[in-house]
Design a protein around this motif. Structure first.
Motif, PDB file in Angstrom:
ATOM      1  N   VAL A  27       0.841  -1.201   0.000  1.00 21.09           N
ATOM      2  CA  VAL A  27       0.000   0.000   0.000  1.00 21.09           C
ATOM      3  C   VAL A  27       0.873   1.248   0.000  1.00 21.09           C
ATOM      4  CG1 VAL A  27      -1.873   1.214   1.161  1.00 21.09           C
ATOM      5  CG2 VAL A  27      -1.639  -1.273   1.428  1.00 21.09           C
ATOM      6  N   LYS A  28       0.653   2.087  -0.997  1.00 22.98           N
ATOM      7  CA  LYS A  28       1.363   3.361  -1.003  1.00 22.98           C
ATOM      8  C   LYS A  28       0.466   4.440  -1.562  1.00 22.98           C
ATOM      9  CE  LYS A  28       5.070   2.304  -3.233  1.00 22.98           C
ATOM     10  NZ  LYS A  28       6.254   2.191  -4.112  1.00 22.98           N
ATOM     11  N   LYS A  29       0.964   5.664  -1.553  1.00 27.31           N
ATOM     12  CA  LYS A  29       0.198   6.803  -2.068  1.00 27.31           C
ATOM     13  C   LYS A  29       1.154   7.577  -2.964  1.00 27.31           C
ATOM     14  CE  LYS A  29      -3.084  10.251  -0.235  1.00 27.31           C
ATOM     15  NZ  LYS A  29      -2.544  11.501  -0.754  1.00 27.31           N
ATOM     16  N   ILE A 155      12.785   9.421  -7.978  1.00 21.36           N
ATOM     17  CA  ILE A 155      12.128  10.283  -8.963  1.00 21.36           C
ATOM     18  C   ILE A 155      11.562   9.390 -10.061  1.00 21.36           C
ATOM     19  CG2 ILE A 155      12.443  12.199 -10.589  1.00 21.36           C
ATOM     20  CD1 ILE A 155      14.775  13.143  -8.813  1.00 21.36           C
ATOM     21  N   LYS A 156      10.260   9.409 -10.174  1.00 22.26           N
ATOM     22  CA  LYS A 156       9.591   8.532 -11.146  1.00 22.26           C
ATOM     23  C   LYS A 156       9.401   9.300 -12.452  1.00 22.26           C
ATOM     24  CE  LYS A 156       9.001   5.021  -8.251  1.00 22.26           C
ATOM     25  NZ  LYS A 156       9.594   3.705  -8.436  1.00 22.26           N
ATOM     26  N   ASP A 157      10.494   9.430 -13.202  1.00 25.29           N
ATOM     27  CA  ASP A 157      10.448  10.186 -14.448  1.00 25.29           C
ATOM     28  C   ASP A 157      10.723   9.294 -15.656  1.00 25.29           C
ATOM     29  OD1 ASP A 157      13.102   9.583 -14.057  1.00 25.29           O
ATOM     30  OD2 ASP A 157      13.832  11.636 -14.288  1.00 25.29           O
ATOM     31  N   GLY A 188      11.859  -0.040  -9.118  1.00 25.80           N
ATOM     32  CA  GLY A 188      12.236   1.174  -9.839  1.00 25.80           C
ATOM     33  C   GLY A 188      11.970   1.030 -11.313  1.00 25.80           C
ATOM     34  N   SER A 189      10.683   1.193 -11.679  1.00 26.39           N
ATOM     35  CA  SER A 189      10.268   1.096 -13.082  1.00 26.39           C
ATOM     36  C   SER A 189      10.808  -0.170 -13.741  1.00 26.39           C
ATOM     37  CB  SER A 189      10.689   2.353 -13.866  1.00 26.39           C
ATOM     38  OG  SER A 189      10.112   3.490 -13.283  1.00 26.39           O
ATOM     39  N   ILE A 190      10.744  -1.248 -12.998  1.00 26.94           N
ATOM     40  CA  ILE A 190      11.209  -2.542 -13.511  1.00 26.94           C
ATOM     41  C   ILE A 190      10.240  -3.040 -14.574  1.00 26.94           C
ATOM     42  CG2 ILE A 190      11.335  -4.989 -12.816  1.00 26.94           C
ATOM     43  CD1 ILE A 190      12.762  -3.961 -10.262  1.00 26.94           C
ATOM     44  N   ASP A 217       1.730   2.961 -17.467  1.00 24.29           N
ATOM     45  CA  ASP A 217       1.712   4.298 -16.858  1.00 24.29           C
ATOM     46  C   ASP A 217       1.305   4.197 -15.391  1.00 24.29           C
ATOM     47  OD1 ASP A 217       1.131   6.876 -16.003  1.00 24.29           O
ATOM     48  OD2 ASP A 217       0.410   7.500 -17.982  1.00 24.29           O
ATOM     49  N   ARG A 218       2.265   4.373 -14.496  1.00 27.83           N
ATOM     50  CA  ARG A 218       2.022   4.196 -13.061  1.00 27.83           C
ATOM     51  C   ARG A 218       1.109   5.285 -12.489  1.00 27.83           C
ATOM     52  NH1 ARG A 218       4.794   6.015  -8.822  1.00 27.83           N
ATOM     53  NH2 ARG A 218       5.539   3.962  -8.178  1.00 27.83           N
ATOM     54  N   ASN A 219       0.960   6.416 -13.205  1.00 22.71           N
ATOM     55  CA  ASN A 219       0.118   7.501 -12.695  1.00 22.71           C
ATOM     56  C   ASN A 219      -1.277   7.476 -13.293  1.00 22.71           C
ATOM     57  OD1 ASN A 219       2.285   8.613 -11.146  1.00 22.71           O
ATOM     58  ND2 ASN A 219       3.138   9.383 -13.065  1.00 22.71           N
TER      59      ASN A 219
HETATM   60  O1  LIG Z   1       7.592  -0.773  -4.532  1.00 24.27           O
HETATM   61  C1  LIG Z   1       7.425  -0.761  -5.737  1.00 24.27           C
HETATM   62  C2  LIG Z   1       7.148   0.474  -6.495  1.00 24.27           C
HETATM   63  O2  LIG Z   1       5.845   0.883  -6.354  1.00 24.27           O
HETATM   64  C3  LIG Z   1       7.565   0.379  -7.906  1.00 24.27           C
HETATM   65  O3  LIG Z   1       6.834   1.222  -8.753  1.00 24.27           O
HETATM   66  P1  LIG Z   1       7.290   1.333 -10.283  1.00 24.27           P
HETATM   67  O4  LIG Z   1       7.415  -0.049 -10.810  1.00 24.27           O
HETATM   68  O5  LIG Z   1       6.199   2.099 -10.966  1.00 24.27           O
HETATM   69  O6  LIG Z   1       8.583   2.074 -10.255  1.00 24.27           O
END
Ligand SMILES: O=C[C@H](O)COP(=O)(O)O
Length: 250
Positions: A27-29, A155-157, A188-190, A217-219
């Motif tokens: 769970v994250k925000k 930084i999620k860019d 990390g954007s794996i 798209d994570r957003n």
């Molecule tokens: O803990 C995992 C992260 O939420 C990874 O997010 P991401 O794959 O979009 O970088």
């Protein structure tokens, strides 16, 4: 293990539809940062929404160097039902600061629930945000009594784990974690293309959001159960190849 990070109860329900393909619901925000903390009631609702045999992880945030504040937040996460407590050492500029914060977290969490696992997370792109070096994280985790050392990107860019910490350094991170008896978690954007090297280096937990969201798209995208199952299939394929010593194609 595959850790998937939904940002809401709705997305957690989508994860639940693919529960057989994942190991940990995290769970994250994301709008509060890479390891942004969600509300206690969201952690609780997600705990109730996913199958009881799936552990729920919660991030405590991209935290400042404030051991008391962070310890109290970590207790909030475990009281709310999370059994993996992740701390992003964003405001820690030295290993000593990281150890101080993590020792406080470990005590707060384990006094309440001894079987909960504490994850010390650094950032692969630490050089961009001025926090502690990624390779210092396993030692911080070990010396504070945490259970896992993790890297994510701050930084999620669109830049990825391996853009900042190449595979050989990630392998050294995993080696140091294992030498100290810790789990090694990488994120990390794996993408699926990264799973070969991640498997070969012995990563214990792969953390993903973007790769299992619509359009990558994570957003703007939402987590898709079929993308979780496809990601898992590739993870398992890499695991099988690695187990029999057949070189991976990519
Ligand atoms: O803990 C995992 C992260 O939420 C990874 O997010 P991401 O794959 O979009 O970088």
């Amino acid at each position: 293990m595959l850790l998937i990070s939904p940002d809401s109860v709705e997305e957690a329900l989508d994860c639940a539809k693919a529960a057989e393909h994942l190991d940990i619901v995290d769970v994250k925000k994301p709008d509060e940062g890479s390891l942004g903390a969600n509300f206690p009631w969201v952690i609780r609702e997600i705990r109730d929404a996913v199958p009881a045999d799936k552990p729920v992880s919660a991030t405590v945030g991209d935290v400042p160097y404030k051991p008391g504040t962070v310890a109290q937040a970590a207790l909030g996460a475990v009281v709310s039902g999370a059994t993996y407590i992740k701390v992003g050492l964003y405001g820690c500029t030295t290993p000593e600061q990281g150890i101080e914060v993590m020792r406080a977290v470990v005590r707060a969490v384990k006094d309440h629930r001894p079987d909960a696992l504490v994850v010390a997370s650094g950032y692969a792109d630490a050089h961009r945000v001025g926090c502690v070096n990624p390779l210092a994280v396993p030692d911080i985790a070990a010396r504070s009594g945490a259970d896992a050392a993790m890297l994510d990107t701050a930084i999620k860019d669109g830049t990825r784990l391996f853009d900042h910490v190449p595979p050989d350094i990630c392998a050294e991170f995993v080696r140091r974690a294992h030498t100290s008896g810790l789990l090694a978690a990488l994120a990390g954007s794996i993408t699926q293309a990264d799973l070969g090297p991640l498997t070969r280096m012995g990563t214990d937990i792969v953390g993903v959001r973007g790769a299992v969201c619509e359009g990558g798209d994570r957003n703007a995208g939402r987590i898709q159960p079929h993308l979780i199952s496809a990601f898992r299939a590739e993870m398992d394929r890499q695991g099988r190849e690695h187990a029999v010593g057949v070189p991976a194609v990519n």
